[in-house]
Scaffold this active site. Structure first.
Site, mmCIF file in Angstrom:
data_model
loop_
_atom_site.group_PDB
_atom_site.id
_atom_site.type_symbol
_atom_site.label_atom_id
_atom_site.label_comp_id
_atom_site.label_asym_id
_atom_site.label_seq_id
_atom_site.Cartn_x
_atom_site.Cartn_y
_atom_site.Cartn_z
ATOM 1 N N ARG A 15 0.700 -0.988 -0.055
ATOM 2 C CA ARG A 15 0.049 -0.102 0.126
ATOM 3 C C ARG A 15 0.877 1.264 0.049
ATOM 4 O O ARG A 15 1.940 1.290 0.876
ATOM 5 C CB ARG A 15 -0.824 -0.090 1.281
ATOM 6 C CG ARG A 15 -1.626 1.325 1.503
ATOM 7 C CD ARG A 15 -2.935 1.449 0.856
ATOM 8 N NE ARG A 15 -3.799 2.141 1.124
ATOM 9 C CZ ARG A 15 -3.788 3.549 1.160
ATOM 10 N NH1 ARG A 15 -2.830 4.345 0.642
ATOM 11 N NH2 ARG A 15 -4.955 4.310 1.606
ATOM 12 N N ASP A 20 -4.030 8.348 -0.624
ATOM 13 C CA ASP A 20 -5.082 7.452 -1.101
ATOM 14 C C ASP A 20 -5.699 7.837 -2.435
ATOM 15 O O ASP A 20 -5.599 9.089 -2.703
ATOM 16 C CB ASP A 20 -6.266 7.797 -0.040
ATOM 17 C CG ASP A 20 -7.092 6.822 0.219
ATOM 18 O OD1 ASP A 20 -7.107 5.663 -0.134
ATOM 19 O OD2 ASP A 20 -8.080 6.806 1.311
ATOM 20 N N GLU A 45 -11.568 5.109 -5.114
ATOM 21 C CA GLU A 45 -11.823 3.518 -4.998
ATOM 22 C C GLU A 45 -12.371 3.144 -6.417
ATOM 23 O O GLU A 45 -13.127 3.557 -7.111
ATOM 24 C CB GLU A 45 -12.669 3.246 -4.041
ATOM 25 C CG GLU A 45 -12.463 3.490 -2.772
ATOM 26 C CD GLU A 45 -11.118 2.660 -2.449
ATOM 27 O OE1 GLU A 45 -11.093 1.329 -2.431
ATOM 28 O OE2 GLU A 45 -10.213 3.092 -1.800
ATOM 29 N N ARG A 60 -1.555 -5.235 4.483
ATOM 30 C CA ARG A 60 -0.812 -4.940 3.381
ATOM 31 C C ARG A 60 0.578 -4.188 3.894
ATOM 32 O O ARG A 60 0.286 -3.436 5.155
ATOM 33 C CB ARG A 60 -1.271 -4.034 2.406
ATOM 34 C CG ARG A 60 -2.792 -4.588 1.697
ATOM 35 C CD ARG A 60 -3.563 -3.550 1.009
ATOM 36 N NE ARG A 60 -3.726 -2.513 1.966
ATOM 37 C CZ ARG A 60 -4.671 -1.660 1.326
ATOM 38 N NH1 ARG A 60 -5.108 -1.501 0.337
ATOM 39 N NH2 ARG A 60 -5.242 -0.636 2.204
#
Length: 182
Positions: free
Chosen positions: A42, A47, A50, A90
Site C-alpha cells: 500500500r 489515498d 476507489e 498490506r
C-alpha cells in the site's frame, strides 16, 4: 522487487526474490510466481479514488487512477521502504521507481498526487516519510490546475476514505467526484 500486478490506484503486488534464488523461478507460471512470492504493498501517505470491487460501486475516477498506476509500475522494478502493516495486512511503504534510464528515482506517492489521482491520506497510522508538506503542496497545485480527478473541481469532492465509510454505512452517493461507476 518487480511489480507484477496493480490492484487499485494506491496498491500493488510486489515480487521479491533474492538475487541468488531467481534462477529457481524458471518453469513456473506467472500465477505460481504471484501466489508464492509476492508482497501486497500500500502506498504510504496517499489515498486514491476507489475502484469497483466486492460488489460495491467505485468512485468516478477510480479506474483512471488504477490505469495511471498500472502504466507507471506494472513490470517495473521498484524499491520500497517499509513502515508498517495496515488493517488489511498490506505492507505500507514508500515506493521509489526510475521512470527512465537517465532520469532520477522518483517517489510514486508524490507522482500520484501531482498527477491528480491521489490525495494526502489523513487516516490512522498515516506515514509520510517526512514529505507531508510536499504532498499537501502537490495536492493543492493539482487542484488549482484541475488535473486528474480535480478536473471536476473541489466543490463536490468526497475523499476515498469518506467514500469507503459511506459504503460501509450502506448509503449511496451521487454526483461530482463521488459518482458511483460499475
Amino acid at each position: 522487487g518487480l511489480v507484477v500486478r496493480v490492484g487499485d490506484g494506491d496498491n500493488f503486488r510486489l515480487m521479491h526474490q533474492p538475487f541468488f534464488r531467481r534462477y529457481n523461478l524458471a518453469g513456473l507460471s506467472r500465477e505460481q510466481i504471484k501466489a508464492n512470492n509476492t508482497i501486497h504493498v500500500r502506498l504510504a501517505g496517499v489515498d486514491a479514488p476507489e475502484c469497483a470491487h466486492f460488489g460495491a460501486a467505485g468512485q468516478k475516477h477510480g479506474p483512471e487512477a488504477l490505469e495511471w498506476l498500472k502504466n507507471k509500475l506494472t513490470n517495473k522494478h521498484v524499491t520500497i521502504q517499509i513502515f508498517q502493516r495496515d488493517q488489511y495486512q498490506r505492507v505500507v511503504a514508500a515506493v521509489k521507481y526510475k521512470p527512465g534510464w537517465f532520469r532520477p528515482t522518483e517517489d510514486i506517492s508524490m507522482e500520484l498526487v501531482k498527477a491528480g489521482y491521489g490525495v494526502v491520506y489523513k487516516g490512522a497510522g498515516a506515514q509520510y516519510n517526512g514529505a507531508l508538506a510536499k504532498l499537501e503542496a502537490a495536492q493543492k497545485l493539482a487542484q488549482q490546475k484541475r488535473i486528474g480527478m480535480w478536473r471536476d473541481g473541489v466543490e463536490n469532492f468526497v475523499s476515498p476514505g469518506d467514500y469507503k465509510k459511506t459504503l460501509k454505512q450502506g448509503m449511496s452517493m451521487l454526483g461530482g467526484v463521488a459518482q458511483a461507476v460499475k
